[in-house]
Scaffold this active site. Structure first.
Site, PDB file in Angstrom:
ATOM      1  N   GLY A  40       0.826  -1.206   0.000  1.00  0.00           N
ATOM      2  CA  GLY A  40       0.000   0.000   0.000  1.00  0.00           C
ATOM      3  C   GLY A  40       0.854   1.247   0.000  1.00  0.00           C
ATOM      4  O   GLY A  40       2.052   1.210  -0.293  1.00  0.00           O
ATOM      5  N   ASN A  41       0.241   2.370   0.326  1.00  0.00           N
ATOM      6  CA  ASN A  41       0.960   3.636   0.383  1.00  0.00           C
ATOM      7  C   ASN A  41       0.356   4.506   1.476  1.00  0.00           C
ATOM      8  O   ASN A  41      -0.605   4.116   2.143  1.00  0.00           O
ATOM      9  CB  ASN A  41       0.933   4.337  -0.981  1.00  0.00           C
ATOM     10  CG  ASN A  41      -0.478   4.556  -1.492  1.00  0.00           C
ATOM     11  OD1 ASN A  41      -1.257   5.274  -0.893  1.00  0.00           O
ATOM     12  ND2 ASN A  41      -0.807   3.909  -2.619  1.00  0.00           N
ATOM     13  N   ARG A  42       0.893   5.700   1.651  1.00  0.00           N
ATOM     14  CA  ARG A  42       0.532   6.549   2.785  1.00  0.00           C
ATOM     15  C   ARG A  42      -0.630   7.495   2.505  1.00  0.00           C
ATOM     16  O   ARG A  42      -0.962   8.336   3.350  1.00  0.00           O
ATOM     17  CB  ARG A  42       1.747   7.370   3.212  1.00  0.00           C
ATOM     18  CG  ARG A  42       2.895   6.533   3.763  1.00  0.00           C
ATOM     19  CD  ARG A  42       4.125   7.406   4.015  1.00  0.00           C
ATOM     20  NE  ARG A  42       3.789   8.566   4.835  1.00  0.00           N
ATOM     21  CZ  ARG A  42       4.505   9.686   4.876  1.00  0.00           C
ATOM     22  NH1 ARG A  42       5.578   9.795   4.121  1.00  0.00           N
ATOM     23  NH2 ARG A  42       4.153  10.684   5.660  1.00  0.00           N
ATOM     24  N   SER A  43      -1.274   7.392   1.376  1.00  0.00           N
ATOM     25  CA  SER A  43      -2.355   8.327   1.060  1.00  0.00           C
ATOM     26  C   SER A  43      -3.498   8.210   2.065  1.00  0.00           C
ATOM     27  O   SER A  43      -3.993   7.114   2.345  1.00  0.00           O
ATOM     28  CB  SER A  43      -2.881   8.065  -0.350  1.00  0.00           C
ATOM     29  OG  SER A  43      -3.991   8.888  -0.617  1.00  0.00           O
ATOM     30  N   ALA A  75      -3.899   7.643  -4.964  1.00  0.00           N
ATOM     31  CA  ALA A  75      -2.524   7.134  -5.047  1.00  0.00           C
ATOM     32  C   ALA A  75      -2.620   5.668  -5.460  1.00  0.00           C
ATOM     33  O   ALA A  75      -2.857   4.785  -4.630  1.00  0.00           O
ATOM     34  CB  ALA A  75      -1.818   7.283  -3.709  1.00  0.00           C
TER      35      ALA A  75
END
Length: 408
Positions: free
Chosen positions: A211-214, A279
């Site tokens: 995943g990512n930090r969005s 994102a």
């Protein structure tokens, strides 16, 4: 406006949603605003004056004959930087639209020359009644901002449009009106727009994912502002922080990049504008483990990845005539160039009409309430977006989109 303490008048009309004004008041005061509460007499049937006084630290009156030497029915409006009426009942908006001044709140509305925000709350039938619609149109023509209400549970068992938006959303919108130097237009009325938000997750096994930090805050701000500028909005939401659905917005959920692609492409058909703020993961695992991958004693097998579809490129390659497409790029500089260099190159590769470029890292862009960056246009234009709320950045993006829709 006082540079340190913006002066806000919080009008509270007599509806069951008046209890939410307490939470809104708390959010405004904790954000550094000086807030004076002006309830109607009927509002005090729902929430007592002592509650508003304790939360604001200022006296509460309803009539024009209180503290006569200070002339509050004139001075409060003259000195305010923003007036927010939440909840705004059908009766209150009717009195405001027709210039009544029979209590302290409506008198202050007549003397205010600052932005005025009405946040309606009433039963669906009352909101949809021609008299209410005419009053709303009249207030908007005179420069007031009337939020579109949320849809959901009302008094008793009734549900539908007319629910007061959540205090957090109202507070964000109030901040936007204080930040902008001009009124927020209704220039997207009759337009249909699509916004994507949040971060996608690519499953490794039933427990883990890439995943990512969005947080989704920027995409939600874009959807919120577009709806309040009159657009019909579809928000395709991937994984986000604990964000409530924006008022008057249709929300479609997605998890992975491929799910988001399907939802965005379906919603984009016939849309006037598509803003890809999500994102989206560039890669996904080539294989999904049906069972949880055990830790074991040996080193794990190397993770093999494959590319996800490039949704923005697909959108620009299949765009409909007149459709405006906006991308987002979270960038860092490196040995080959700075953030803007990489942003310009990405705009050329993606084929979007507009690209918002954010410098990330060191607490910027992700997981924070503010944002900054640059807005690059395919026509060669470059506009700096100074640091401010994500709502303010969203409003500047929609300014540019609306301008292109007018000339497209």
């Amino acid at each position: 406006m006082d540079g340190t303490r913006p002066r806000v008048l919080l009008g509270v009309a007599g509806g069951i949603a008046a209890y939410k004004a307490c939470e809104l008041l708390r959010r405004l005061t904790e954000s550094g605003h000086s807030v004076r509460v002006l309830p109607t007499a009927s509002a005090l049937q729902f929430v007592g004056a002592a509650t508003f006084e304790a939360l604001s630290g200022l006296p509460v009156h309803t009539g024009v004959f209180a503290d006569v030497p200070a002339v509050p029915h004139v001075k409060l409006g003259q000195e305010a930087d923003l007036v927010v009426v939440a909840p705004a009942t059908a009766d209150l908006m009717s009195r405001a639209a027709h210039g009544r001044a029979d209590d302290l709140l409506t008198a202050a509305l007549l003397t205010a020359r600052c932005p005025v925000l009405f946040v309606p709350a009433m039963h669906t039938e009352m909101w949809e009644h021609p008299a209410t619609r005419d009053n709303v149109s009249l207030l908007r023509r005179r420069g007031a901002v009337v939020m579109e209400p949320a849809s959901g549970r009302l008094t008793g068992r009734d549900t539908g449009p007319g629910r007061l938006p959540e205090p957090a959303e109202i507070a964000e919108f109030a901040r936007l009106l204080l930040e902008r130097s001009d009124a927020l237009p209704r220039d997207l009325a009759g337009r249909r727009v699509v916004v994507s938000a949040g971060g996608t997750r690519e499953a490794l096994d039933p427990v883990r994912y890439l995943g990512n930090r969005s947080s989704g805050r920027q995409g939600y701000a874009l959807a919120r502002v577009a709806a309040q500028r009159g657009a019909s909005v579809t928000l395709v939401a991937a994984h986000t922080a604990d964000l409530g659905d924006p008022a008057a917005v249709d929300v479609v959920r997605a998890s992975s990049a491929r799910e988001l692609r399907e939802a965005v492409l379906a919603a984009a058909k016939g849309a006037d504008a598509v803003v890809m703020a999500a994102a989206v993961a560039d890669f996904r695992p080539t294989a999904f483990a049906a069972n949880k991958i055990k830790k074991g004693s040996a080193d794990p097998e190397p993770l093999t990845l494959t590319r996800n579809p490039d949704i923005l490129v697909e959108l620009t390659g299949t765009r409909e005539p007149g459709q405006v497409i906006v991308g987002f790029a979270a960038e860092t500089g490196d040995d080959t160039g700075d953030v803007l260099h990489h942003g310009r190159a990405k705009l050329a590769r993606k084929g979007a009409d507009l690209l918002v470029v954010n410098a990330v890292g060191d607490g910027r862009a992700f997981e924070v309430p503010d944002n900054a960056g640059w807005l690059l246009g395919a026509d060669g234009s470059e506009v700096e977006l100074p640091s401010g709320s994500k709502g303010l950045l969203a409003s500047r993006v929609w300014d540019a989109v609306a301008a292109r829709l007018r000339t497209g």
